[in-house]
Design an enzyme around this catalytic site. Sequence first.
Site, PDB file in Angstrom:
ATOM      1  N   HIS A   6       0.845  -1.196   0.000  1.00  0.00           N
ATOM      2  CA  HIS A   6       0.000   0.000   0.000  1.00  0.00           C
ATOM      3  C   HIS A   6       0.878   1.243   0.000  1.00  0.00           C
ATOM      4  O   HIS A   6       1.932   1.250   0.637  1.00  0.00           O
ATOM      5  CB  HIS A   6      -0.911   0.016   1.240  1.00  0.00           C
ATOM      6  CG  HIS A   6      -2.087   0.909   1.085  1.00  0.00           C
ATOM      7  ND1 HIS A   6      -2.008   2.260   1.323  1.00  0.00           N
ATOM      8  CD2 HIS A   6      -3.348   0.656   0.667  1.00  0.00           C
ATOM      9  CE1 HIS A   6      -3.198   2.793   1.082  1.00  0.00           C
ATOM     10  NE2 HIS A   6      -4.025   1.845   0.677  1.00  0.00           N
ATOM     11  N   ASP A  31      -8.061  -5.338  -0.033  1.00  0.00           N
ATOM     12  CA  ASP A  31      -8.530  -6.241  -1.082  1.00  0.00           C
ATOM     13  C   ASP A  31      -8.133  -7.698  -0.858  1.00  0.00           C
ATOM     14  O   ASP A  31      -8.573  -8.566  -1.599  1.00  0.00           O
ATOM     15  CB  ASP A  31      -7.984  -5.777  -2.445  1.00  0.00           C
ATOM     16  CG  ASP A  31      -8.583  -4.447  -2.872  1.00  0.00           C
ATOM     17  OD1 ASP A  31      -9.803  -4.297  -2.744  1.00  0.00           O
ATOM     18  OD2 ASP A  31      -7.833  -3.560  -3.312  1.00  0.00           O
TER      19      ASP A  31
HETATM   20  C1  SDX Z   1      -6.331  -0.071  -2.928  1.00  0.00           C
HETATM   21  O1  SDX Z   1      -4.431   4.371  -2.040  1.00  0.00           O
HETATM   22  C2  SDX Z   1      -5.433   3.839  -1.442  1.00  0.00           C
HETATM   23  O2  SDX Z   1      -5.854   4.290  -0.411  1.00  0.00           O
HETATM   24  C3  SDX Z   1      -6.049   2.651  -2.152  1.00  0.00           C
HETATM   25  C4  SDX Z   1      -7.036   1.793  -1.351  1.00  0.00           C
HETATM   26  C5  SDX Z   1      -8.352   2.539  -1.097  1.00  0.00           C
HETATM   27  O3  SDX Z   1      -9.050   2.163  -0.143  1.00  0.00           O
HETATM   28  O4  SDX Z   1      -8.681   3.421  -1.888  1.00  0.00           O
HETATM   29  O5  SDX Z   1      -6.481   1.378  -0.121  1.00  0.00           O
HETATM   30  C6  SDX Z   1      -7.464   0.537  -2.165  1.00  0.00           C
HETATM   31  O6  SDX Z   1      -6.107   0.322  -4.058  1.00  0.00           O
HETATM   32  C7  SDX Z   1      -5.487  -1.129  -2.275  1.00  0.00           C
HETATM   33  C8  SDX Z   1      -4.302  -1.596  -3.134  1.00  0.00           C
HETATM   34  C9  SDX Z   1      -4.757  -2.708  -4.086  1.00  0.00           C
HETATM   35  N1  SDX Z   1      -3.669  -3.110  -5.003  1.00  0.00           N
HETATM   36  C10 SDX Z   1      -3.001  -4.256  -4.918  1.00  0.00           C
HETATM   37  O7  SDX Z   1      -3.209  -5.048  -3.978  1.00  0.00           O
HETATM   38  C11 SDX Z   1      -2.047  -4.545  -6.034  1.00  0.00           C
HETATM   39  C12 SDX Z   1      -0.725  -5.053  -5.494  1.00  0.00           C
HETATM   40  N2  SDX Z   1      -0.049  -3.966  -4.818  1.00  0.00           N
HETATM   41  C13 SDX Z   1       0.844  -3.115  -5.504  1.00  0.00           C
HETATM   42  O8  SDX Z   1       0.889  -3.086  -6.865  1.00  0.00           O
HETATM   43  C14 SDX Z   1       1.313  -1.877  -4.768  1.00  0.00           C
HETATM   44  O9  SDX Z   1       1.689  -2.258  -3.493  1.00  0.00           O
HETATM   45  C15 SDX Z   1       0.383  -0.662  -4.699  1.00  0.00           C
HETATM   46  C16 SDX Z   1      -0.086  -0.222  -6.084  1.00  0.00           C
HETATM   47  C17 SDX Z   1      -0.834  -0.943  -3.828  1.00  0.00           C
HETATM   48  C18 SDX Z   1       1.170   0.521  -4.064  1.00  0.00           C
HETATM   49  O10 SDX Z   1       2.180   0.903  -4.926  1.00  0.00           O
HETATM   50  P1  SDX Z   1       3.350   1.941  -4.504  1.00  0.00           P
HETATM   51  O11 SDX Z   1       2.976   2.724  -3.337  1.00  0.00           O
HETATM   52  O12 SDX Z   1       3.717   2.689  -5.743  1.00  0.00           O
HETATM   53  O13 SDX Z   1       4.518   0.996  -4.056  1.00  0.00           O
HETATM   54  P2  SDX Z   1       5.763   0.614  -4.868  1.00  0.00           P
HETATM   55  O14 SDX Z   1       5.322   0.014  -6.168  1.00  0.00           O
HETATM   56  O15 SDX Z   1       6.678   1.807  -4.950  1.00  0.00           O
HETATM   57  O16 SDX Z   1       6.392  -0.511  -3.981  1.00  0.00           O
HETATM   58  C19 SDX Z   1       7.554  -0.386  -3.189  1.00  0.00           C
HETATM   59  C20 SDX Z   1       8.329  -1.661  -3.342  1.00  0.00           C
HETATM   60  C21 SDX Z   1       8.715  -1.941  -4.797  1.00  0.00           C
HETATM   61  O17 SDX Z   1       9.900  -2.742  -4.732  1.00  0.00           O
HETATM   62  P3  SDX Z   1      11.352  -2.029  -4.963  1.00  0.00           P
HETATM   63  O18 SDX Z   1      11.292  -1.339  -6.315  1.00  0.00           O
HETATM   64  O19 SDX Z   1      11.540  -1.072  -3.828  1.00  0.00           O
HETATM   65  O20 SDX Z   1      12.316  -3.190  -4.980  1.00  0.00           O
HETATM   66  O21 SDX Z   1       7.544  -2.794  -2.949  1.00  0.00           O
HETATM   67  C22 SDX Z   1       7.335  -3.665  -4.077  1.00  0.00           C
HETATM   68  C23 SDX Z   1       7.606  -2.809  -5.309  1.00  0.00           C
HETATM   69  O22 SDX Z   1       7.963  -3.598  -6.418  1.00  0.00           O
HETATM   70  N3  SDX Z   1       5.926  -4.097  -4.036  1.00  0.00           N
HETATM   71  C24 SDX Z   1       5.518  -5.342  -4.243  1.00  0.00           C
HETATM   72  C25 SDX Z   1       4.129  -5.307  -4.062  1.00  0.00           C
HETATM   73  N4  SDX Z   1       3.741  -4.067  -3.751  1.00  0.00           N
HETATM   74  C26 SDX Z   1       4.857  -3.324  -3.733  1.00  0.00           C
HETATM   75  N5  SDX Z   1       6.183  -6.452  -4.567  1.00  0.00           N
HETATM   76  C27 SDX Z   1       5.432  -7.572  -4.717  1.00  0.00           C
HETATM   77  N6  SDX Z   1       4.100  -7.622  -4.551  1.00  0.00           N
HETATM   78  C28 SDX Z   1       3.428  -6.513  -4.225  1.00  0.00           C
HETATM   79  N7  SDX Z   1       2.110  -6.549  -4.058  1.00  0.00           N
END
Ligand code: SDX
Length: 429
Positions: free
Chosen positions: A306, A363
């Site tokens: 998140h 989710d």
């Molecule tokens: C919702 O914003 C809100 O409030 C949203 C929400 C709401 O109520 O409105 O809470 C609802 O949208 C929940 C999120 C649902 N999405 C997912 O579950 C999809 C999987 N999650 C991700 O794609 C991701 O974590 C996000 C999109 C939710 C957040 O993305 P960010 O903040 O841009 O985080 P990031 O991509 O910069 O991640 C930081 C690191 C990265 O690794 P490094 O580059 O530092 O090595 O963490 C890794 C990312 O690759 N990472 C994950 C991951 N989520 C982040 N690695 C593997 N699996 C994951 N799910």
Amino acid sequence: MNNSVELKIEGKTYTLPIIIGSQDEKAIDIRTLRNETGYITIDSGYGNTGSCQSSITYIDGEKGILRYRGIPVEVLAEKSTFVETSYLLIYGHLPTKSELSDFSNKLRYHSLIHEDMLHFYDGYPSTAHPMAILSSMVCSLSAYYTDSLDPKDLEQVEHLIPRVLSKLRTIAAYSFKKSIGQPVIYPKNSLSYCENFLHMMFAVPSEPYEINPEAVAALNMLLILHADHEQNCSTSTVRLVGSSDANLFASIAAGVCALWGPKHGGANQSVVEMLVEIEKNGRDVNAALKAAKDKNSTFRLMGFGHRVYKNYDPRAKVIKAACDNLLNKLKKKDPLLDIARKLEEAALSDSYFVERKLFPNVDFYSGIMYRALGIPKNMYTVMFSLGRLPGWIAHWREMHFDNDDRIGRPRQIYTGETLQEYRPIGDRN
Ligand code: SDX
């Protein structure tokens, strides 16, 4: 505490005001920065940008705190109803008995959609995703309220709010009925908001349908937990579209589209698809974890991570506990719940997830609850939309009536060609 900061650029010092929120969150106000210095700030994904000041929802992502108008979401999930929480979010206080009864009556009364709109459903292929139908149907509502679309007229806005809340639920249920080839079931206004939704989803004209109070309670809780989350992608979209003075229906339709993506609300459907895949592949959660960590793969652990929470999402905590409870009460078993638990346990003890502070989000477990309620997979994000609707409305209303409502218009740093000559087509190779 200082009420300004100094910024030194090219040897010159500029003073920028500090804004402090009611929970001591601090921001540097850069509104005059470009005029005074020629510089803008850049922040892709807006991870560090405050787009507004808002008094609706507070999140402390480090501590895992979420409050609507100051009330912890866990308390509302336990004690409130979705209608009461919607009122709280939109109007800023818990309703009195008469306010709640007036609001509920309006929601009951405005449950039907214009009969002509039923024909719209016939134009979609049976394979259409219900989010495609929902977004276009919500936008189409604006064609039926042409005299109430002025976002600056509070009376017109108040007229629309119960209508959009009530009708979106009907549109959602009808889209499910159409997708399975059953006749739509008209709303029954003697029922409560959630009862009426379940009735429109699952009743059929040929036999009686009994509404299960456990399902009603679970639905109320799920919708409350989704009701607002400050400046997430879809709410920011609603505000951005609304900032051009687009009407409420158009702004909400844009929010529905933003929510659809799998990085946002679409994740609830993707989680269940992922769990089903793991089940098919012999329940090996480690293979999924390995793929999620692989930077050469586009796969991510859905329902994990998140932007704001660097701790357990408080909503996921409530839903996880409620899942068990609901399955027991409905006397159902779901192997996906066991897989989800195993996957969570494995992720939370894996250094990749620990170091990045990746926890289950809202989710991760919600789809399992929707499954238990008999709601099909492609409707999960529609359910999220239904829950998020009061939040979108509250932010849209706050922006228009309480806050600075300048049109949203970010800047950019241009990286393309500098001045280029136009070459006639015959001179190009
Ligand atoms: C919702 O914003 C809100 O409030 C949203 C929400 C709401 O109520 O409105 O809470 C609802 O949208 C929940 C999120 C649902 N999405 C997912 O579950 C999809 C999987 N999650 C991700 O794609 C991701 O974590 C996000 C999109 C939710 C957040 O993305 P960010 O903040 O841009 O985080 P990031 O991509 O910069 O991640 C930081 C690191 C990265 O690794 P490094 O580059 O530092 O090595 O963490 C890794 C990312 O690759 N990472 C994950 C991951 N989520 C982040 N690695 C593997 N699996 C994951 N799910």
